[in-house]
Design a protein around this motif. Structure first.
Motif, PDB file in Angstrom:
ATOM      1  N   SER A  87      63.316 -51.312 115.638  1.00  0.00           N
ATOM      2  CA  SER A  87      63.363 -52.446 115.358  1.00  0.00           C
ATOM      3  C   SER A  87      61.755 -53.168 115.588  1.00  0.00           C
ATOM      4  N   GLN A  91      62.335 -57.231 119.778  1.00  0.00           N
ATOM      5  CA  GLN A  91      63.715 -57.211 119.179  1.00  0.00           C
ATOM      6  C   GLN A  91      64.584 -56.151 119.891  1.00  0.00           C
ATOM      7  N   ASP A  97      69.130 -51.542 111.748  1.00  0.00           N
ATOM      8  CA  ASP A  97      67.454 -51.391 111.741  1.00  0.00           C
ATOM      9  C   ASP A  97      67.371 -50.533 110.716  1.00  0.00           C
ATOM     10  N   GLY A 174      69.916 -48.019 114.914  1.00  0.00           N
ATOM     11  CA  GLY A 174      68.855 -48.178 115.654  1.00  0.00           C
ATOM     12  C   GLY A 174      68.817 -47.452 116.813  1.00  0.00           C
TER      13      GLY A 174
END
Length: 210
Positions: A87, A91, A97, A174
């Motif tokens: 990301s 964040q 992502d 992610g």
């Protein structure tokens, strides 16, 4: 390949100088136009760990890590503080992502990757060294959990699903990640007295292919 899964002390890599390096061959023609080509499909990162040394104790930590790696012999993990998340750095990582693949009903293993976009161009970077405990993933937006649906291999960056995702299913993930590197020298030239006087050692570190 000779590689240790140990990470270079992250407090020592913080503040280091470095980043991606590309190789481009440029030929200038008689007309003044250029022909450009690259033998590298992927960039290679280079850092200098010396500039982040702040105390004599830091030098001792560096020496211990260097000796344990036998100089250039063994690779290791490196946290690139300027780029270590799927990301935006500010964040937290999330399941959406990065799109890492599209299901075909047969494939069960998918490689983590990070895509960099600018304008209409993009570059997909293979992620080999995700960080333990930071990986999350989803299939068509539904989160899949390690042990229940999928296994995460932090040594290779592979996600191994218990059952193959269905055709056209979007696999996303992610994660945080390290860079696989090695020291780019077999000799450390250090002086505690010189360091206290403001002399900064050079400790080159170079990304390795996995």
């Amino acid at each position: 390949m000779s590689f240790h899964e140990d990470r270079f002390p992250s407090d020592l890599s913080f503040g280091s100088i470095g980043g991606p390096v590309r190789r481009t061959d440029v030929v200038t023609l008689d007309s003044g136009f250029e022909e450009r080509n690259t033998p590298w499909a992927h960039s290679r990162r280079r850092f200098d760990a010396g500039v982040s040394m702040r105390s004599v104790d830091d030098l001792q930590k560096l020496i211990a890590f260097f000796e344990a790696r036998r100089g250039r012999m063994y690779g290791f993990r490196w946290k690139d503080w300027s780029d270590y998340k799927s990301s935006i750095t500010s964040q937290p990582v999330g399941i959406a992502d990065q799109v890492i693949g599209i299901g075909d009903g047969t494939t069960t293993a998918y490689q983590l990757c990070k895509t960099y976009r600018s304008g209409g161009q993009e570059y997909c970077r293979k992620i080999d060294k995700p960080v333990l405990g930071t990986i999350v993933c989803a299939v068509d937006g539904v989160q899949y959990f390690e042990g229940e649906h999928v296994e995460f291999d932090i040594k290779t960056g592979l996600l191994n699903f218990h059952e193959p995702p269905s055709e056209t299913a979007v696999i996303s993930a992610g994660f945080e990640f390290d860079v696989p590197v090695r020291f780019d020298t077999d000799q450390l030239e250090l002086s505690a007295a010189g360091f206290e006087a403001g002399e900064i050692p050079s400790v080159p570190v170079l990304e390795v292919r996995i």
